[in-house]
Enzyme design. Structure first.
Site, PDB file in Angstrom:
ATOM      1  N   MET A  29       0.795  -1.317   0.070  1.00 44.21           N
ATOM      2  CA  MET A  29       0.083  -0.026  -0.192  1.00 44.21           C
ATOM      3  C   MET A  29       0.908   1.313   0.012  1.00 44.21           C
ATOM      4  SD  MET A  29      -3.413  -0.796   2.061  1.00 44.21           S
ATOM      5  CE  MET A  29      -2.836  -0.546   3.875  1.00 44.21           C
ATOM      6  N   GLY A  30       2.055   1.222  -0.308  1.00 39.47           N
ATOM      7  CA  GLY A  30       3.019   2.283  -0.345  1.00 39.47           C
ATOM      8  C   GLY A  30       3.403   2.642   0.922  1.00 39.47           C
ATOM      9  N   HIS A  36       9.287  -3.479   3.246  1.00 40.20           N
ATOM     10  CA  HIS A  36       9.139  -3.654   1.760  1.00 40.20           C
ATOM     11  C   HIS A  36      10.200  -3.801   1.044  1.00 40.20           C
ATOM     12  CE1 HIS A  36       5.573  -0.828   3.395  1.00 40.20           C
ATOM     13  NE2 HIS A  36       5.190  -1.847   2.715  1.00 40.20           N
ATOM     14  N   GLN A  60     -10.354  -2.472   2.709  1.00 37.05           N
ATOM     15  CA  GLN A  60      -9.796  -3.041   3.930  1.00 37.05           C
ATOM     16  C   GLN A  60      -9.661  -2.137   5.245  1.00 37.05           C
ATOM     17  OE1 GLN A  60      -5.826  -3.949   1.906  1.00 37.05           O
ATOM     18  NE2 GLN A  60      -5.172  -3.608   3.948  1.00 37.05           N
ATOM     19  N   GLN A 152      -2.776 -12.066   8.111  1.00 33.49           N
ATOM     20  CA  GLN A 152      -3.130 -11.762   6.545  1.00 33.49           C
ATOM     21  C   GLN A 152      -2.692 -12.932   5.623  1.00 33.49           C
ATOM     22  OE1 GLN A 152      -2.690  -7.778   4.633  1.00 33.49           O
ATOM     23  NE2 GLN A 152      -0.510  -8.431   4.077  1.00 33.49           N
ATOM     24  N   MET A 187       9.093  -2.852  11.650  1.00 32.59           N
ATOM     25  CA  MET A 187       8.761  -1.698  11.028  1.00 32.59           C
ATOM     26  C   MET A 187       7.354  -1.832  10.310  1.00 32.59           C
ATOM     27  SD  MET A 187      12.253  -1.051   8.698  1.00 32.59           S
ATOM     28  CE  MET A 187      13.796  -0.992   9.804  1.00 32.59           C
ATOM     29  N   ARG A 190       2.563   2.591   9.791  1.00 31.58           N
ATOM     30  CA  ARG A 190       2.235   3.195  10.740  1.00 31.58           C
ATOM     31  C   ARG A 190       2.570   3.604  12.067  1.00 31.58           C
ATOM     32  NH1 ARG A 190      -2.429  -0.580   9.338  1.00 31.58           N
ATOM     33  NH2 ARG A 190      -3.989   0.684   8.497  1.00 31.58           N
TER      34      ARG A 190
HETATM   35  O1  PAF Z   1      -0.248  -5.648   3.741  1.00 35.55           O
HETATM   36  C1  PAF Z   1      -0.470  -4.699   2.964  1.00 35.55           C
HETATM   37  O2  PAF Z   1       0.200  -3.768   2.675  1.00 35.55           O
HETATM   38  C2  PAF Z   1      -1.851  -4.987   2.209  1.00 35.55           C
HETATM   39  O3  PAF Z   1      -2.674  -5.460   3.142  1.00 35.55           O
HETATM   40  C3  PAF Z   1      -2.031  -5.507   0.953  1.00 35.55           C
HETATM   41  C4  PAF Z   1      -1.704  -7.080   1.095  1.00 35.55           C
HETATM   42  C5  PAF Z   1      -1.028  -4.860  -0.012  1.00 35.55           C
HETATM   43  C6  PAF Z   1      -3.333  -5.659   0.225  1.00 35.55           C
HETATM   44  O4  PAF Z   1      -3.704  -4.349   0.302  1.00 35.55           O
END
Ligand code: PAF
Length: 285
Positions: A29-30, A36, A60, A152, A187, A190
């Site tokens: 989500m950037g 990441h 979400q 998730q 990390m 948020r």
């Molecule tokens: O973990 C995340 O950043 C989000 O939940 C995802 C997997 C990109 C789905 O929007």
């Protein structure tokens, strides 16, 4: 690095990458951080071509959550991904992902119901639906997710298994170990909501979790360890604890006794208005 915002352009770009070999997808989500970038580096080791998606997925987020405030930093994210050697950035608009009249929802029962699923109703439906769409957009051979969002990952794997997804096959949905700050805090995009004081208090979370794990692995009572963990968080400056639980690592069934199989300690707690989550492995006895 090519950046595309429309599905038709994505399909063409992906087709030409596919000629070079396997494709890895890192959905995000950037507001990218080292966690990441670790996923991206792992993706580049495992596949010939790497696609990263950036999409702040509205479905979400609950009605009182931080959708509007969620950090959006496309230019900076794009620079970071370019420097990491990413081949393609998929940054769709909300209208591309959810065209007018969109009426389909993927709801995974069981693994999505407790913990964050109970605290954030509808959250995992939104995650499962968008991830399924992203998989169909890119048709990756491999997809990588951070283990920080352990539940998730379990929900996505369950969905891939249940829907017989071929690309990526469930076996090629990879979890990558959580990247932590020097003081142990996981990390997260948020973390930037935290004031300097809250940021230093937040280190109580991994510290209290490690103490609880030492107690449980040392044969201590699970319930007592979880109570002590919650109290340590409240004493350390957290305002509330959504949950602190021991669960089977795969099924996420809560455990009240020392685990016989690999387990996870899962915690979500609030510091001010910011909700932090974390999880760590607990060895079987
Ligand atoms: O973990 C995340 O950043 C989000 O939940 C995802 C997997 C990109 C789905 O929007």
């Amino acid at each position: 690095m090519q950046t595309v915002n429309r599905l038709i352009a994505l399909r063409e770009a992906v087709e030409s990458l596919r000629a070079d070999g396997e494709i890895a997808l890192v959905p995000t989500m950037g507001a990218l951080h080292e966690g990441h970038l670790t996923l991206v580096r792992e993706a580049r080791k495992r596949a010939a071509r790497t696609v990263v998606s950036i999409f702040v997925n509205p479905t979400q987020f609950g009605p009182n959550e931080d959708l509007d405030a969620y950090p959006r930093r496309m230019a900076e994210d794009s620079r970071l991904l370019e420097a990491e050697g990413v081949d393609l950035l998929w940054a769709p608009t909300v209208e591309q992902v959810y065209p007018a009249g969109f009426a389909t929802n993927i709801s995974v029962s069981g693994v999505s119901e407790g913990f964050c699923g109970a605290a954030r109703p509808g959250h995992f439906d939104g995650v499962a639906t968008v991830v399924c769409k992203l998989f169909h957009h890119v048709l990756p051979d491999i997809a990588l997710f951070g283990e920080k969002d352990w539940q998730q990952l379990a929900v996505i794997r369950r969905m891939a298994r249940d829907l017989d997804l071929v690309q990526p096959h469930v076996e090629r949905i990879l979890g990558v170990a959580t990247v932590r700050e020097a003081d142990g805090l996981a990390m997260s995009s948020r973390n930037q909501y935290l004031t300097p004081e809250q940021r230093s208090q937040a280190a109580a979370l991994p510290r209290a979790m490690r103490a609880a794990i030492a107690q449980i692995e040392g044969g201590g009572d699970v319930a007592q360890a979880l109570i002590a963990l919650e109290q340590a968080l409240l004493d350390g400056g957290f305002s509330s604890v959504d949950y602190a639980a021991l669960a089977d690592a795969d099924s996420l069934e809560p455990l009240s006794l020392a685990p016989q199989r690999p387990a996870r300690l899962l915690v979500a707690a609030r510091i001010g208005t910011t909700r932090l989550i974390d999880n760590m492995a607990v060895a079987a006895r």
